[in-house]
Scaffold this active site. Structure first.
Site, PDB file in Angstrom:
ATOM      1  N   GLN A  95       0.798  -1.200  -0.010  1.00  0.00           N
ATOM      2  CA  GLN A  95       0.058   0.023  -0.117  1.00  0.00           C
ATOM      3  C   GLN A  95       0.920   1.254  -0.130  1.00  0.00           C
ATOM      4  OE1 GLN A  95      -2.023  -0.367   3.748  1.00  0.00           O
ATOM      5  NE2 GLN A  95      -2.912  -2.321   3.031  1.00  0.00           N
ATOM      6  N   HIS A  97       0.118   5.375   1.355  1.00  0.00           N
ATOM      7  CA  HIS A  97      -1.106   6.326   1.872  1.00  0.00           C
ATOM      8  C   HIS A  97      -0.577   7.684   1.441  1.00  0.00           C
ATOM      9  CE1 HIS A  97      -2.382   3.171   4.233  1.00  0.00           C
ATOM     10  NE2 HIS A  97      -1.375   2.998   5.030  1.00  0.00           N
ATOM     11  N   GLU A 114       1.879   7.053   9.714  1.00  0.00           N
ATOM     12  CA  GLU A 114       1.475   5.700  10.761  1.00  0.00           C
ATOM     13  C   GLU A 114       2.687   5.402  11.307  1.00  0.00           C
ATOM     14  OE1 GLU A 114      -0.895   3.255   8.402  1.00  0.00           O
ATOM     15  OE2 GLU A 114       0.604   2.045   7.749  1.00  0.00           O
ATOM     16  N   HIS A 171       4.538   0.033   1.627  1.00  0.00           N
ATOM     17  CA  HIS A 171       4.551  -0.750   2.830  1.00  0.00           C
ATOM     18  C   HIS A 171       3.657  -1.716   2.913  1.00  0.00           C
ATOM     19  CE1 HIS A 171       1.355   2.167   3.900  1.00  0.00           C
ATOM     20  NE2 HIS A 171       0.927   0.954   4.821  1.00  0.00           N
ATOM     21  N   ARG A 191      -4.260   0.650  -2.638  1.00  0.00           N
ATOM     22  CA  ARG A 191      -3.572  -0.561  -2.799  1.00  0.00           C
ATOM     23  C   ARG A 191      -3.022  -0.943  -3.963  1.00  0.00           C
ATOM     24  NH1 ARG A 191      -8.374  -3.415  -2.263  1.00  0.00           N
ATOM     25  NH2 ARG A 191      -8.316  -3.265  -0.042  1.00  0.00           N
TER      26      ARG A 191
END
Length: 321
Positions: A95, A97, A114, A171, A191
């Site tokens: 993925q 983000h 994150e 990641h 994705r």
């Protein structure tokens, strides 16, 4: 009276999930393919519920909306942080983000930076973390050709590792790994690669977001430099894993002693007990703690004492939160 706000998590079933949230933490999970425990969450896709005190029965997002004084009258339309526990029985999809600007324009929510604290990892477990392309053109070409082994970077991990995953990082949590994830409160995931899997519940491959991944990926990949700090609060060994504009994340290791913490500049603190048991004392009242408990220390909790034998991960909002 100032008191911790204990929370009941929300659980998400995933095709890659397992049953360790039940076997390791004792949670009542919906099935044996439960991937995510949204432990401290005010996100509408999975809000946690307050279990004690005057806001008992309210969701955390309701408290944020209607009682902002609990959080020191912090600004912002949404509660900025989200704490999860992930159980990856098999690899998650690879993925990317978006950052705040891209997410606001295209998804109308926060971006997603994150980090992961590795709770458990099978021997030989690997994370997908970063990539080997040197330009956006090379990145797109390798995706188009399906040169995943050449493109994707894998690193070994074990329990106790900490990884910071800024927006734009390619990641995936690998199979056989459990992590506690601290992130911006966003459910936007692009994705990029799903190993050509078919979702048993639909009989179809899951959607990919190739263009968004190319748009948002950090190219070339650069590992972030973390200036970790180690210090004592009484008998409690504290590690500051990361401190950024979005959040700061700490480990508190309580090994039979006690430590008294004083609130700093952060308006509230998020706390998760990963292992062991003990107590927290707030305003002369003692609350029992055990593995798998999650709570918020609101703005009016100016001081707290922890004691027992516990491993705790705590986080606070950063300047941008």
């Amino acid at each position: 009276m100032a008191e911790p706000m204990f929370l009941k998590p929300y659980f998400q079933e995933k095709m890659w999930g397992g049953d360790k949230l039940a076997t390791e933490f004792g949670y009542q999970i919906p099935s044996d393919h439960t991937g995510e425990c949204w432990a401290i969450s005010a996100h509408p896709h999975g809000p946690a519920t307050v279990e004690n005190g005057k806001y008992k029965g309210m969701t955390l997002n309701q408290v944020w909306k209607d009682h902002r004084e609990v959080f020191g009258n912090a600004q912002g339309d949404v509660f900025p942080l989200l704490t999860k526990i992930l159980d990856a029985k098999i690899d998650l999809s690879v993925q990317v983000h978006p950052d705040d600007a891209y997410a606001e324009e295209h998804e109308h929510e926060l971006g997603k930076t994150e980090c992961w604290y590795v709770i458990e990892a099978d021997e030989g477990a690997m994370m997908y973390y970063g990539h080997n392309a040197q330009s956006r053109e090379e990145f797109a070409e390798m995706i188009q050709k399906g040169e995943w082994d050449k493109l994707l970077r894998k690193i070994p991990v074990h329990a106790g590792n900490f990884l910071y995953v800024p927006s734009g990082t390619v990641h995936a949590v690998g199979k056989g790994i459990m992590v506690l994830e601290t992130q911006q409160s966003s459910d936007t995931t692009y994705r990029m690669y799903d190993f050509d899997r078919v979702d048993a519940s639909t009989g179809k491959k899951r959607d990919l977001h190739i263009q968004q991944s190319i748009d948002c990926a950090m190219i070339p990949h650069k590992d972030p430099k973390l200036n970790q700090k180690h210090y004592q609060v009484g008998d409690v060994a504290v590690t500051q894993f990361v401190s950024t504009e979005f959040f700061a994340v700490y480990e508190w290791k309580v090994d039979g002693g006690r430590g008294t913490f004083t609130r700093g500049n952060a308006p509230y603190t998020l706390v998760s007990v990963l292992d062991g048991d003990g107590q927290i004392e707030v305003d002369d009242k003692v609350y029992d703690l055990k593995k798998g408990m999650h709570f918020v220390l609101p703005y009016d909790v100016k001081e707290w004492t922890v004691r027992g034998k516990m491993q705790i991960i705590a986080s606070e909002p950063g300047e941008k939160a």
